[in-house]
Design a protein around this motif. Structure first.
Motif, mmCIF file in Angstrom:
data_model
loop_
_atom_site.group_PDB
_atom_site.id
_atom_site.type_symbol
_atom_site.label_atom_id
_atom_site.label_comp_id
_atom_site.label_asym_id
_atom_site.label_seq_id
_atom_site.Cartn_x
_atom_site.Cartn_y
_atom_site.Cartn_z
ATOM 1 N N LEU A 118 -88.440 73.768 106.130
ATOM 2 C CA LEU A 118 -87.163 74.415 105.795
ATOM 3 C C LEU A 118 -86.900 74.317 104.297
ATOM 4 O O LEU A 118 -87.385 73.414 103.623
ATOM 5 C CB LEU A 118 -86.024 73.756 106.579
ATOM 6 N N ARG A 119 -86.101 75.277 103.796
ATOM 7 C CA ARG A 119 -85.770 75.328 102.372
ATOM 8 C C ARG A 119 -84.326 74.878 102.169
ATOM 9 O O ARG A 119 -83.419 75.487 102.717
ATOM 10 C CB ARG A 119 -85.969 76.784 101.899
ATOM 11 N N ASP A 120 -84.125 73.811 101.402
ATOM 12 C CA ASP A 120 -82.782 73.284 101.135
ATOM 13 C C ASP A 120 -81.918 73.273 102.402
ATOM 14 O O ASP A 120 -80.824 73.849 102.430
ATOM 15 C CB ASP A 120 -82.120 74.137 100.030
ATOM 16 N N PRO A 121 -82.434 72.628 103.470
ATOM 17 C CA PRO A 121 -81.765 72.762 104.770
ATOM 18 C C PRO A 121 -80.463 71.981 104.872
ATOM 19 O O PRO A 121 -80.242 71.013 104.151
ATOM 20 C CB PRO A 121 -82.791 72.185 105.746
ATOM 21 N N ILE A 122 -79.642 72.406 105.792
ATOM 22 C CA ILE A 122 -78.487 71.626 106.219
ATOM 23 C C ILE A 122 -78.837 71.068 107.590
ATOM 24 O O ILE A 122 -79.442 71.757 108.412
ATOM 25 C CB ILE A 122 -77.219 72.497 106.259
ATOM 26 N N ARG A 123 -78.500 69.803 107.778
ATOM 27 C CA ARG A 123 -78.813 69.139 109.035
ATOM 28 C C ARG A 123 -77.511 68.876 109.768
ATOM 29 O O ARG A 123 -76.643 68.168 109.252
ATOM 30 C CB ARG A 123 -79.543 67.833 108.712
ATOM 31 N N VAL A 124 -77.385 69.471 110.928
ATOM 32 C CA VAL A 124 -76.175 69.296 111.726
ATOM 33 C C VAL A 124 -76.527 68.500 112.968
ATOM 34 O O VAL A 124 -77.478 68.843 113.682
ATOM 35 C CB VAL A 124 -75.561 70.662 112.118
ATOM 36 N N VAL A 125 -75.787 67.433 113.194
ATOM 37 C CA VAL A 125 -76.020 66.611 114.379
ATOM 38 C C VAL A 125 -74.746 66.553 115.205
ATOM 39 O O VAL A 125 -73.671 66.237 114.691
ATOM 40 C CB VAL A 125 -76.462 65.177 113.998
ATOM 41 N N VAL A 126 -74.881 66.904 116.467
ATOM 42 C CA VAL A 126 -73.754 66.854 117.391
ATOM 43 C C VAL A 126 -74.020 65.736 118.390
ATOM 44 O O VAL A 126 -75.083 65.681 119.002
ATOM 45 C CB VAL A 126 -73.598 68.190 118.143
ATOM 46 N N GLY A 127 -73.057 64.834 118.515
ATOM 47 C CA GLY A 127 -73.189 63.760 119.498
ATOM 48 C C GLY A 127 -72.062 63.849 120.493
ATOM 49 O O GLY A 127 -70.957 64.252 120.144
ATOM 50 N N LEU A 128 -72.352 63.543 121.739
ATOM 51 C CA LEU A 128 -71.273 63.478 122.715
ATOM 52 C C LEU A 128 -70.331 62.373 122.286
ATOM 53 O O LEU A 128 -70.762 61.330 121.817
ATOM 54 C CB LEU A 128 -71.831 63.161 124.105
#
Ligand code: ADP
Ligand code: MG
Length: 246
Positions: free
Chosen positions: A233-243
Motif C-alpha cells: 500500500l502507498r501511504d496507507p491509513i490503518r483502521v481497526v475496529v474492535g467490538l
C-alpha cells in the motif's frame, strides 16, 4: 434514541496514518462532502442500510479521498459496502456507454479467496448498482472465456474473482488490468498467506495504472500479512475496529 434501529453492534474505531479524513456519521454526509450520487444512497436505504457501521463510517471517506487503506474489522460489520460504495461513487459512466471517458479495460477488481465469497460480494455489488448500467462480472470459467474477446472485456466495469481465475486469464493474455483504479483484497489474511501471495503479487503487478488505489480488508491481519500489506500500500491509513468490551 437515533441508534436503536441499528441491527449492528457499536464498535470502537481507531484510524492511524497521515492526514486521516474525517469520518461520517450518516450516509447523507457523503453527498454533501464528496458528491456521492443520491441514487447510490437510495439503494442503501432500499436495502435497509440506514446508518454506516464503524468500518463504513471511517473507511468510506478514506477511499473516497483516493487513499490506500488497511481495514481490520470483525466479521459481519459491513466491510463489503465499505469498498463497494466508494468504487461505485468513483466509476461514473459505464465503460460500454458512449459517454464514458474511462478508456479501455476494467476499472475495479475485487479479489476474494473462495468462489463462495466472490459470489456473495458480486450479489452485494448488484444490489448496490440497481438502476445503473455498469457491467459487473463474477469471474468464472465461463465468463473468463466470454471475456477472451477484447471488445467484450473492454466494456466491463467491475470484476469480482478468486486470484487463480484472474491469474489464468492474465497468463493466457486474455485480460489486461492496466486501467484498474481500485484493487481490493477481501479476507486479506488469506490473500496474503503463502498459498495466495504469489498470485496476488502477479495481479498487483498487472495493475500498472499510476493512480491505482489499493485496499485490504480483513477480520484479522496477522503480523506477517500486515507487513506485506503495508509494503503493498502507498501511504496507507490503518483502521481497526474492535467490538466494545473486548
Ligand atoms: P463483513 O464483510 O464485515 O463480514 P458484510 O459486508 O458481509 O460484513 O456485511 C454483513 C451483513 O451486514 C450483510 O448482511 C450486510 O448486508 C449487512 N450490512 C452491511 N452494512 C450495513 C448497514 N450499514 N446497515 C445494515 N446492515 C448492513
Ligand atoms: Mg466480508
Amino acid at each position: 434514541n437515533g441508534t436503536s434501529n441499528s441491527p449492528l453492534p457499536k464498535h470502537r474505531v481507531t484510524a492511524k496514518g497521515s492526514r486521516v479524513p474525517e469520518h461520517v456519521d450518516v450516509f447523507e454526509a457523503l453527498t454533501d462532502r464528496y458528491q456521492v450520487p443520491s441514487r447510490l444512497l437510495e439503494n442503501l436505504s432500499n436495502n435497509g442500510y440506514n446508518r454506516p457501521t464503524g468500518i463504513q463510517s471511517y473507511g468510506i471517506p478514506i477511499l473516497l479521498e483516493s487513499r490506500d487503506l488497511a481495514a481490520i474489522s470483525p466479521t459481519g460489520t459491513g466491510k463489503t459496502l465499505s469498498y463497494l460504495l466508494p468504487i461505485m461513487a468513483a466509476l461514473g459512466a459505464p465503460a460500454a456507454s458512449a459517454k464514458s471517458d474511462a478508456g479501455s479495460g476494467v476499472r475495479a477488481v475485487i479479489v476474494a479467496p473462495t468462489r463462495e465469497l466472490a459470489h456473495q460480494i458480486h450479489n452485494e455489488c448488484l444490489k448496490l448498482a440497481v438502476g445503473r448500467k455498469w457491467r459487473i462480472i463474477l469471474f468464472s470459467k465461463s465468463t473468463a472465456s466470454t471475456l477472451a474477446d477484447k471488445s467484450v472485456r473492454d466494456k466491463v466495469d467491475i470484476i469480482v474473482s478468486t486470484p487463480l481465475r484472474l491469474v489464468s486469464s492474465l497468463q493466457a493474455g486474455n485480460l489486461e488490468l492496466h486501467n484498474v483504479r481500485h484493487l481490493i483484497l477481501d479476507e486479506a489474511d488469506r490473500m496474503l498467506d503463502s498459498e495466495f501471495l504469489p498470485q496476488v503479487q502477479e495481479i498487483t503487478a498487472a495493475c500498472t495504472h499510476e493512480n491505482v488505489q489499493k485496499a485490504v480488508f480483513s477480520a484479522t491481519l496477522p503480523a506477517n500479512a500486515e507487513k506485506i500489506a503495508m509494503k503493498m500500500l502507498r501511504d496507507p491509513i490503518r483502521v481497526v475496529v474492535g467490538l466494545k468490551d473486548t
